[in-house]
Scaffold this motif. Structure first.
Motif, mmCIF file in Angstrom:
data_model
loop_
_atom_site.group_PDB
_atom_site.id
_atom_site.type_symbol
_atom_site.label_atom_id
_atom_site.label_comp_id
_atom_site.label_asym_id
_atom_site.label_seq_id
_atom_site.Cartn_x
_atom_site.Cartn_y
_atom_site.Cartn_z
ATOM 1 N N ALA A 22 0.811 -1.222 0.000
ATOM 2 C CA ALA A 22 0.000 0.000 0.000
ATOM 3 C C ALA A 22 0.839 1.265 0.000
ATOM 4 O O ALA A 22 0.393 2.317 -0.470
ATOM 5 N N GLY A 23 2.056 1.177 0.506
ATOM 6 C CA GLY A 23 2.886 2.366 0.600
ATOM 7 C C GLY A 23 3.693 2.678 -0.638
ATOM 8 O O GLY A 23 4.380 3.711 -0.681
ATOM 9 N N SER A 24 3.651 1.818 -1.638
ATOM 10 C CA SER A 24 4.479 2.045 -2.833
ATOM 11 C C SER A 24 3.702 1.821 -4.118
ATOM 12 O O SER A 24 4.152 1.121 -5.027
ATOM 13 N N LEU A 25 2.530 2.421 -4.184
ATOM 14 C CA LEU A 25 1.705 2.325 -5.384
ATOM 15 C C LEU A 25 2.199 3.285 -6.462
ATOM 16 O O LEU A 25 2.907 4.258 -6.181
ATOM 17 N N GLU A 26 1.798 3.014 -7.692
ATOM 18 C CA GLU A 26 2.158 3.893 -8.798
ATOM 19 C C GLU A 26 1.568 5.290 -8.575
ATOM 20 O O GLU A 26 0.484 5.449 -7.996
ATOM 21 N N LYS A 27 2.280 6.300 -9.035
ATOM 22 C CA LYS A 27 1.887 7.697 -8.784
ATOM 23 C C LYS A 27 0.477 7.990 -9.265
ATOM 24 O O LYS A 27 -0.311 8.650 -8.566
ATOM 25 N N ALA A 79 -7.689 0.183 -0.787
ATOM 26 C CA ALA A 79 -7.752 -1.243 -1.137
ATOM 27 C C ALA A 79 -8.013 -1.416 -2.631
ATOM 28 O O ALA A 79 -7.411 -2.287 -3.279
ATOM 29 N N GLU A 80 -8.887 -0.601 -3.191
ATOM 30 C CA GLU A 80 -9.181 -0.685 -4.630
ATOM 31 C C GLU A 80 -7.960 -0.298 -5.461
ATOM 32 O O GLU A 80 -7.702 -0.883 -6.521
ATOM 33 N N SER A 135 -0.888 -4.217 3.458
ATOM 34 C CA SER A 135 -0.899 -2.884 4.048
ATOM 35 C C SER A 135 -0.604 -3.041 5.530
ATOM 36 O O SER A 135 -0.837 -4.103 6.111
ATOM 37 N N SER A 136 -0.101 -1.989 6.162
ATOM 38 C CA SER A 136 0.081 -2.026 7.610
ATOM 39 C C SER A 136 -1.246 -1.789 8.325
ATOM 40 O O SER A 136 -1.345 -1.979 9.541
ATOM 41 N N ASP A 137 -2.262 -1.383 7.572
ATOM 42 C CA ASP A 137 -3.600 -1.168 8.114
ATOM 43 C C ASP A 137 -4.423 -2.443 7.899
ATOM 44 O O ASP A 137 -4.624 -2.885 6.758
ATOM 45 N N VAL A 138 -4.892 -3.028 8.970
ATOM 46 C CA VAL A 138 -5.557 -4.329 8.883
ATOM 47 C C VAL A 138 -6.839 -4.282 8.037
ATOM 48 O O VAL A 138 -7.018 -5.115 7.143
ATOM 49 N N PRO A 139 -7.767 -3.341 8.270
ATOM 50 C CA PRO A 139 -8.974 -3.323 7.442
ATOM 51 C C PRO A 139 -8.684 -3.144 5.951
ATOM 52 O O PRO A 139 -9.354 -3.755 5.104
ATOM 53 N N THR A 140 -7.678 -2.325 5.616
ATOM 54 C CA THR A 140 -7.312 -2.148 4.210
ATOM 55 C C THR A 140 -6.804 -3.453 3.616
ATOM 56 O O THR A 140 -7.163 -3.827 2.486
ATOM 57 N N THR A 141 -5.967 -4.150 4.357
ATOM 58 C CA THR A 141 -5.449 -5.440 3.897
ATOM 59 C C THR A 141 -6.590 -6.417 3.642
ATOM 60 O O THR A 141 -6.644 -7.067 2.595
ATOM 61 N N ILE A 142 -7.503 -6.521 4.592
ATOM 62 C CA ILE A 142 -8.637 -7.446 4.453
ATOM 63 C C ILE A 142 -9.468 -7.091 3.236
ATOM 64 O O ILE A 142 -9.832 -7.955 2.423
ATOM 65 N N GLY A 180 -0.766 -11.645 4.258
ATOM 66 C CA GLY A 180 -0.020 -11.108 5.383
ATOM 67 C C GLY A 180 -0.352 -9.644 5.600
ATOM 68 O O GLY A 180 -0.921 -8.984 4.733
ATOM 69 N N VAL A 181 -0.006 -9.151 6.775
ATOM 70 C CA VAL A 181 -0.123 -7.731 7.104
ATOM 71 C C VAL A 181 1.294 -7.183 7.173
ATOM 72 O O VAL A 181 2.078 -7.602 8.022
ATOM 73 N N THR A 182 1.648 -6.275 6.293
ATOM 74 C CA THR A 182 3.028 -5.798 6.249
ATOM 75 C C THR A 182 3.301 -4.776 7.353
ATOM 76 O O THR A 182 2.379 -4.115 7.851
ATOM 77 N N GLU A 183 4.576 -4.652 7.722
ATOM 78 C CA GLU A 183 4.978 -3.666 8.734
ATOM 79 C C GLU A 183 4.068 -3.731 9.960
ATOM 80 O O GLU A 183 3.664 -2.708 10.516
ATOM 81 N N ALA A 184 3.758 -4.964 10.386
ATOM 82 C CA ALA A 184 2.803 -5.149 11.476
ATOM 83 C C ALA A 184 3.332 -4.656 12.816
ATOM 84 O O ALA A 184 2.559 -4.306 13.704
ATOM 85 N N GLY A 185 4.667 -4.645 12.971
ATOM 86 C CA GLY A 185 5.227 -4.122 14.205
ATOM 87 C C GLY A 185 6.051 -5.144 14.959
ATOM 88 O O GLY A 185 6.438 -6.185 14.436
#
Length: 355
Positions: free
Chosen positions: A133-138, A149-150, A177-184, A201-206
């Motif tokens: 989620a943190g490295s999407l195309e511009k 999510a979309e 994503s590091s955000d759980v609802p977005t990942t789901i 997986g959930v990235t950068e979960a901590g």
């Protein structure tokens, strides 16, 4: 538990991903891939803990070269993690890597992508499209008409189309994503669009505590809905903990069994033994015991054996001592606290002579 999503099956060395294959557990080395011995040492630690696939960062040509030596001795399939440089992907395939993690839309000219895909096809090397989620195309980041999510799904579909246009479908997908609802949400959307296997997986979960919570909620929710074919629990911790956590999630959902299922009661005013310390010691002592049994650590002899009657083995604490029980029945009484683990191990070994 919903019926599991039907996905296309791929192979990473001898591990089946998707279809009716068991949901596999994987992690990633945090060693410098160029250090062959250190990397193999960590891979062997993962293997002993139950890991089934391992990913290695390939930052340069020296790392891609080291892959060749690592593969020769690795008990686990190796996935090469590559960003942008198609030449490293080609080098890794030529050196025998079992799978690639590379996004085809990020490696430049079409001819570069074609070279990687043709070689991957010839060598039957799957490609994992990994969306973060943190490295999407511009252009996607700037769109206001889509949720995050979309946008992640749209990004993944763009990479998928590149591969499909080259007649390549040996694909696995992740949307983290590091955000759980977005990942789901992202995985739910993708599950409806394609039948490729999904790496969940959930990235950068901590760190260990917070990361386990986020990962268990995110991965557990998706698996309970039948979504997911392989998982990685991402933690800022020794990666072997990711393996234990992955198996813990699968066991908690009744999806797979491996090793010991640990249970223990919460502390209360009746507890007269160092229960927290004891429960941790029990887990540590038997964490690599590959038996599908349940071991309980309970705080008192009054309720402990009864409440944990379903456990195969257990300890019930008292004042500076404890009791060993099997299937709810006490078999050893008034064992000094510092001898409890040894006595429990003796009992288990007497029942399983081959351990």
């Amino acid at each position: 538990m919903m019926q599991r999503r039907k996905s296309k099956q791929i192979m990473i060395r001898d591990v089946k991903i998707g279809g009716d294959a068991p949901i596999s557990v994987q992690t990633m080395c945090n060693t410098d891939t160029r250090d062959v011995q250190a990397t193999l040492s960590q891979i062997n630690e993962f293997y002993e803990a139950g890991c089934e696939i391992v990913r290695l960062a390939v930052l340069n040509k020296d790392a891609a070269s080291a892959i060749k030596e690592i593969i020769k001795k690795s008990p686990l399939p190796i996935v090469a993690d590559i960003h942008f440089d198609y030449r490293l992907a080609i080098q890794c395939i030529e050196n025998g890597v079992d799978a690639l993690r590379i996004n085809p839309g990020n490696i430049g000219k079409e001819e570069h992508t074609r070279k990687v895909v043709e070689l991957a096809k010839t060598n039957k090397v799957p490609i994992r499209i990994g969306i973060n989620a943190g490295s999407l195309e511009k252009e996607l980041k700037e769109r206001k008409d889509l949720t995050l999510a979309e946008k992640m799904v749209e990004s993944a579909m763009g990479h998928i189309r590149i591969l499909e246009d080259l007649d390549y479908d040996n694909i696995k997908i992740s949307l983290k994503s590091s955000d759980v609802p977005t990942t789901i949400d992202a995985y739910r959307l993708m599950a409806k669009k394609v039948d490729y296997p999904l790496h969940v997986g959930v990235t950068e979960a901590g760190t260990l505590k917070g990361g386990l919570i986020k990962s268990s909620v995110g991965i557990g929710t998706l698996l309970s809905e039948g979504i997911g074919d392989t998982i990685r629990v991402s933690l800022t911790e020794n990666p072997v903990e990711e393996v234990y956590a992955g198996w813990g999630i699968l066991k908690a959902l009744g999806l797979r069994e491996r090793g010991v299922n640990f249970i223990s009661c919460p502390t209360c005013g009746r507890t007269q033994i160092k229960l927290i310390e004891l429960a941790k010691k029990v887990e540590k002592r038997f964490e690599n015991l590959d038996l599908p049994i349940t071991i309980a650590t309970m705080g008192c002899p009054v309720n402990g054996p009864g409440e944990a009657a379903h456990a195969d083995y257990g300890i019930a604490g008292a004042i500076g001592e404890g009791y060993i029980f099997k299937k709810g029945k006490i078999i050893l009484s008034r064992i000094p606290e510092d001898e409890l683990l040894d006595k429990l191990e003796e009992v288990i070994k007497s029942d399983y002579a081959n351990i």
